[in-house]
Design a protein around this motif. Structure first.
Motif, PDB file in Angstrom:
ATOM      1  N   GLN A 275       1.086  -0.612   0.447  1.00 43.82           N
ATOM      2  CA  GLN A 275       0.076  -0.147   0.424  1.00 43.82           C
ATOM      3  C   GLN A 275       0.526   1.137  -0.209  1.00 43.82           C
ATOM      4  O   GLN A 275       2.042   1.409   0.609  1.00 43.82           O
ATOM      5  CB  GLN A 275      -0.367  -0.153   1.173  1.00 43.82           C
ATOM      6  N   TRP A 276       0.231   2.299  -0.899  1.00 46.01           N
ATOM      7  CA  TRP A 276       1.419   3.320  -0.864  1.00 46.01           C
ATOM      8  C   TRP A 276       0.472   4.647  -1.053  1.00 46.01           C
ATOM      9  O   TRP A 276      -0.534   4.528  -0.944  1.00 46.01           O
ATOM     10  CB  TRP A 276       1.482   3.187  -2.299  1.00 46.01           C
ATOM     11  N   ARG A 277       0.950   5.818  -0.140  1.00 43.47           N
ATOM     12  CA  ARG A 277       0.875   6.788   0.184  1.00 43.47           C
ATOM     13  C   ARG A 277       1.762   8.035  -0.545  1.00 43.47           C
ATOM     14  O   ARG A 277       2.587   7.826  -0.539  1.00 43.47           O
ATOM     15  CB  ARG A 277       0.197   6.995   1.265  1.00 43.47           C
ATOM     16  N   LYS A 278       1.016   8.588  -1.567  1.00 43.45           N
ATOM     17  CA  LYS A 278       1.976   9.526  -2.008  1.00 43.45           C
ATOM     18  C   LYS A 278       1.846  11.075  -1.366  1.00 43.45           C
ATOM     19  O   LYS A 278       0.826  10.833  -0.673  1.00 43.45           O
ATOM     20  CB  LYS A 278       0.625  10.276  -3.827  1.00 43.45           C
ATOM     21  N   TYR A 279       2.753  11.117  -1.317  1.00 43.59           N
ATOM     22  CA  TYR A 279       3.125  12.570  -0.630  1.00 43.59           C
ATOM     23  C   TYR A 279       4.284  13.250  -1.114  1.00 43.59           C
ATOM     24  O   TYR A 279       4.300  14.517  -0.517  1.00 43.59           O
ATOM     25  CB  TYR A 279       4.386  11.240   0.407  1.00 43.59           C
ATOM     26  N   GLY A 280       4.527  13.293  -2.449  1.00 46.52           N
ATOM     27  CA  GLY A 280       4.822  14.154  -3.273  1.00 46.52           C
ATOM     28  C   GLY A 280       4.832  14.298  -4.775  1.00 46.52           C
ATOM     29  O   GLY A 280       4.231  13.314  -4.935  1.00 46.52           O
ATOM     30  N   GLN A 281       4.683  15.599  -5.200  1.00 41.52           N
ATOM     31  CA  GLN A 281       4.383  15.014  -6.544  1.00 41.52           C
ATOM     32  C   GLN A 281       5.628  15.800  -7.414  1.00 41.52           C
ATOM     33  O   GLN A 281       5.517  17.539  -6.909  1.00 41.52           O
ATOM     34  CB  GLN A 281       3.079  15.430  -7.402  1.00 41.52           C
ATOM     35  N   LYS A 282       6.435  15.926  -8.346  1.00 43.74           N
ATOM     36  CA  LYS A 282       7.666  16.747  -8.622  1.00 43.74           C
ATOM     37  C   LYS A 282       7.290  17.233 -10.501  1.00 43.74           C
ATOM     38  O   LYS A 282       7.319  16.236 -11.581  1.00 43.74           O
ATOM     39  CB  LYS A 282       8.943  17.258  -8.343  1.00 43.74           C
ATOM     40  N   MET A 283       7.186  18.216 -10.626  1.00 38.96           N
ATOM     41  CA  MET A 283       7.927  18.225 -12.627  1.00 38.96           C
ATOM     42  C   MET A 283       9.288  17.772 -12.251  1.00 38.96           C
ATOM     43  O   MET A 283      10.196  18.433 -11.995  1.00 38.96           O
ATOM     44  CB  MET A 283       7.348  19.375 -12.777  1.00 38.96           C
ATOM     45  N   ALA A 284       9.526  16.755 -13.465  1.00 37.57           N
ATOM     46  CA  ALA A 284      10.833  16.407 -13.301  1.00 37.57           C
ATOM     47  C   ALA A 284      11.612  17.163 -14.587  1.00 37.57           C
ATOM     48  O   ALA A 284      11.076  17.591 -15.586  1.00 37.57           O
ATOM     49  CB  ALA A 284      11.597  15.091 -13.845  1.00 37.57           C
ATOM     50  N   LYS A 285      12.739  17.446 -14.307  1.00 33.70           N
ATOM     51  CA  LYS A 285      12.990  18.754 -15.519  1.00 33.70           C
ATOM     52  C   LYS A 285      13.441  18.271 -16.808  1.00 33.70           C
ATOM     53  O   LYS A 285      13.903  16.881 -16.800  1.00 33.70           O
ATOM     54  CB  LYS A 285      13.990  19.448 -14.930  1.00 33.70           C
ATOM     55  N   GLY A 286      12.916  18.447 -18.004  1.00 36.45           N
ATOM     56  CA  GLY A 286      13.835  17.135 -18.900  1.00 36.45           C
ATOM     57  C   GLY A 286      12.231  16.152 -19.004  1.00 36.45           C
ATOM     58  O   GLY A 286      12.638  15.920 -20.416  1.00 36.45           O
ATOM     59  N   ASN A 287      11.368  16.158 -18.424  1.00 43.33           N
ATOM     60  CA  ASN A 287      10.141  15.351 -18.531  1.00 43.33           C
ATOM     61  C   ASN A 287       9.093  16.377 -18.546  1.00 43.33           C
ATOM     62  O   ASN A 287       8.642  16.043 -17.791  1.00 43.33           O
ATOM     63  CB  ASN A 287      10.744  13.819 -17.916  1.00 43.33           C
ATOM     64  N   PRO A 288       8.273  15.293 -19.143  1.00 40.98           N
ATOM     65  CA  PRO A 288       6.978  16.202 -19.429  1.00 40.98           C
ATOM     66  C   PRO A 288       5.813  15.785 -18.440  1.00 40.98           C
ATOM     67  O   PRO A 288       5.244  16.724 -17.788  1.00 40.98           O
ATOM     68  CB  PRO A 288       6.584  16.851 -20.467  1.00 40.98           C
ATOM     69  N   CYS A 289       6.551  14.434 -18.025  1.00 41.05           N
ATOM     70  CA  CYS A 289       5.425  14.417 -17.270  1.00 41.05           C
ATOM     71  C   CYS A 289       6.214  14.020 -15.655  1.00 41.05           C
ATOM     72  O   CYS A 289       6.992  14.303 -15.203  1.00 41.05           O
ATOM     73  CB  CYS A 289       4.943  12.489 -17.524  1.00 41.05           C
ATOM     74  N   PRO A 290       5.201  14.076 -15.015  1.00 40.19           N
ATOM     75  CA  PRO A 290       5.647  14.631 -13.225  1.00 40.19           C
ATOM     76  C   PRO A 290       6.275  13.204 -12.451  1.00 40.19           C
ATOM     77  O   PRO A 290       5.580  11.799 -12.901  1.00 40.19           O
ATOM     78  CB  PRO A 290       4.427  15.087 -12.626  1.00 40.19           C
ATOM     79  N   ARG A 291       6.132  13.557 -11.480  1.00 43.01           N
ATOM     80  CA  ARG A 291       6.931  12.025 -10.488  1.00 43.01           C
ATOM     81  C   ARG A 291       6.077  12.179  -9.820  1.00 43.01           C
ATOM     82  O   ARG A 291       6.265  13.217  -9.061  1.00 43.01           O
ATOM     83  CB  ARG A 291       9.013  12.033 -10.740  1.00 43.01           C
ATOM     84  N   ALA A 292       5.979  11.642  -9.298  1.00 44.27           N
ATOM     85  CA  ALA A 292       5.208  11.004  -7.933  1.00 44.27           C
ATOM     86  C   ALA A 292       6.310  10.203  -7.082  1.00 44.27           C
ATOM     87  O   ALA A 292       7.043   9.543  -7.523  1.00 44.27           O
ATOM     88  CB  ALA A 292       3.868  10.271  -8.353  1.00 44.27           C
ATOM     89  N   TYR A 293       5.801  10.749  -5.502  1.00 48.21           N
ATOM     90  CA  TYR A 293       6.582  10.209  -4.929  1.00 48.21           C
ATOM     91  C   TYR A 293       5.407   9.365  -3.952  1.00 48.21           C
ATOM     92  O   TYR A 293       4.645   9.616  -3.440  1.00 48.21           O
ATOM     93  CB  TYR A 293       7.473  11.024  -3.971  1.00 48.21           C
ATOM     94  N   TYR A 294       5.876   8.166  -3.616  1.00 42.87           N
ATOM     95  CA  TYR A 294       4.843   7.352  -2.173  1.00 42.87           C
ATOM     96  C   TYR A 294       6.048   6.769  -1.812  1.00 42.87           C
ATOM     97  O   TYR A 294       7.146   6.618  -1.511  1.00 42.87           O
ATOM     98  CB  TYR A 294       4.010   6.060  -3.519  1.00 42.87           C
TER      99      TYR A 294
END
Ligand SMILES: [Zn+2]
Length: 429
Positions: A275-294
């Motif tokens: 089970q994961w809880r998301k605790y953050g999300q950032k736009m990674a540079k050089g990548n349009p897709c955001p990176r999510a932290y769990y």
DNA sequence: CGTTTTTGACCCGCGC
DNA sequence: GCGCGGGTCAAAAACG
């Protein structure tokens, strides 16, 4: 979906990819919600960096098999299968996770392939017959008989060939496995000795054996402050941020096992049993897709984290990076994943050292990191014990481990040879 | 109402 | 010291 073996999910093949960081990648994945039309049950497919495109698509029929390595099968049963089977061709299947499914899987797979072969043959025969229909019937019958015999023989030959191939594969896999096992055991022993001597402090010995890994590690660990994030709490206390004494530990923490997995998945996140809880999300540079932290929420205080990001180039590819070891028991499905992670890492590690072919992509080599320390990072008392246990556990599942090893090695080798496109590397995280 | 997600602020290491 | 970027925190919102 659930497998008897404990895989509750259908894992799809994975591929080891590497990222910039010396990280090992290998992980099975399975997509949780496949609402997608494309892949019914398993969306995740492996996209190895090098994996050949065709192989990537796995048939839904295969879901039952935990893991499939494209490369694996590619090599072994290529000639055999007709093009039209490409899709079904399950590339290799090893289970990383499943513990006892190996045999089943193999058999099943085997069956498939052989079936395919049969079908082809049969068809051929029929065609001949039909074409001849216009000719004398008597002749036809003779031919028919002959054809059948011929077909059967051909089949037999093919099967024998296949059989041989499989045998060789098995032998090789076994050898590799043994080699690694020995290697691993020796490492473990060394570790334990070190622990005893150092009173629990772990010496980065393992890395020494890892060759490249050492360098990589050094880079990472030395510059970064010892505390690392895991120790953040301490820092809050205002104490010296760097308790020198604990350096070893903190370093260890830094070296938490990190495994990144690449899988084709339309789902936003792969389901790995935890089970994961998301605790953050950032736009990674050089990548349009955001990176999510769990963060793992299966237990309070579990240090395991993971980042999920889509590949910029191919958004169907989901890159998941796991970090740390769980401080709790995992459900069967998760277990397989976890053990896979560590075992995979170990495999690669040992594989890189022992395997003769320096061909393994430099990428892969660099990846080998896997400090056993992850557990220690957790900071709990059992650091060492856990580590050992983890290792032991991986080994314990001999069958799967062996299979996994073979798969890993094979896939690596295959990838380096067949090399299709390393493309994916380009966008390492 | 408890848990998870969202999201801007914050921390920290790093290069200049 | 400053800016940048990666990673995390935590308050508020959304969910079930
Ligand atoms: Zn956990």
């Amino acid at each position: 979906m659930a497998k008897t073996s404990g895989l509750s999910i259908d894992f799809d093949p994975n591929y080891f990819l590497i990222h910039n960081p010396p990280v090992l990648n290998s992980f099975p994945e399975y997509t949780p919600k496949d609402t997608n039309k494309n892949n019914n049950n398993n969306n995740t497919m492996f996209s190895g960096t090098t994996t050949t495109p065709e192989n990537m698509s796995l048939p839904s029929t295969v879901d039952r098999f935990p893991v499939k390595f494209d490369c694996f099968y590619d090599q072994t049963r290529p000639s055999f299968l007709p093009s039209d089977d490409d899709k079904r061709r399950v590339v290799g299947e090893l289970d990383f996770f499943a513990e006892k499914n190996d045999k089943l899987v193999d058999d099943a797979d085997f069956m498939h392939t052989s079936d395919a072969g049969l079908e082809l043959n049969v068809n051929i025969g029929l065609n001949l017959l039909t074409t001849n229909t216009s000719a004398d019937q008597s002749t036809m019958e003779d031919k028919k008989a002959n054809n059948e015999v011929a077909v059967l023989r051909a089949k037999l030959v093919q099967m024998n060939a296949e059989n041989e191939r499989l045998k060789e594969m098995l032998i090789q896999a076994t050898e590799n496995y043994n080699t690694m096992k020995i290697h691993l055991c020796s490492l473990k022993e060394e570790d334990e000795e070190n622990k005893k001597r150092n009173g629990g402090i772990i010496v980065p010995r393992q890395f020494i054996d890892l060759g490249l890994a050492v360098a990589a590690e050094a880079d990472e660990s030395s510059p970064s402050s010892p505390e690392g994030k895991s120790q953040r709490e301490d820092s809050s206390g205002g104490d010296n941020k760097v308790p020198r004494l604990d350096v070893d530990q903190s370093e260890a923490a830094m070296r938490k096992a990190r495994v990144s997995v690449r899988a084709r998945s339309e789902a936003p996140m792969i389901t790995d049993g935890c089970q994961w809880r998301k605790y953050g999300q950032k736009m990674a540079k050089g990548n349009p897709c955001p990176r999510a932290y769990y963060r793992c929420t299966m237990a309070t205080g579990c240090p395991v984290r993971k980042q999920v990001q889509r590949c910029a180039e191919d958004r169907t590819i989901l890159i998941t990076t796991y970090e740390g070891n769980h401080n709790h028991t995992l459900p069967p499905s998760a277990m397989s994943m976890a053990s896979t992670t560590s075992s995979a890492a170990r495999m690669l590690v040992s594989g890189s050292t022992s395997s003769p072919d320096g061909l393994m992509n430099s990428n892969l080599l660099t990846t080998t990191l896997l400090p056993c320390s992850s557990t220690m990072a957790t900071g709990e008392q059992n650091s060492i014990g856990d580590t050992v246990n983890a290792a032991t556990g991986a080994i314990a599942t001999d069958p799967s481990f062996a299979a996994a090893l073979a798969a890993a090695i094979t896939s690596i080798i295959a990838s380096s040879q067949s090399h299709p496109n390393n493309g994916h590397n380009s966008n390492a995280m």
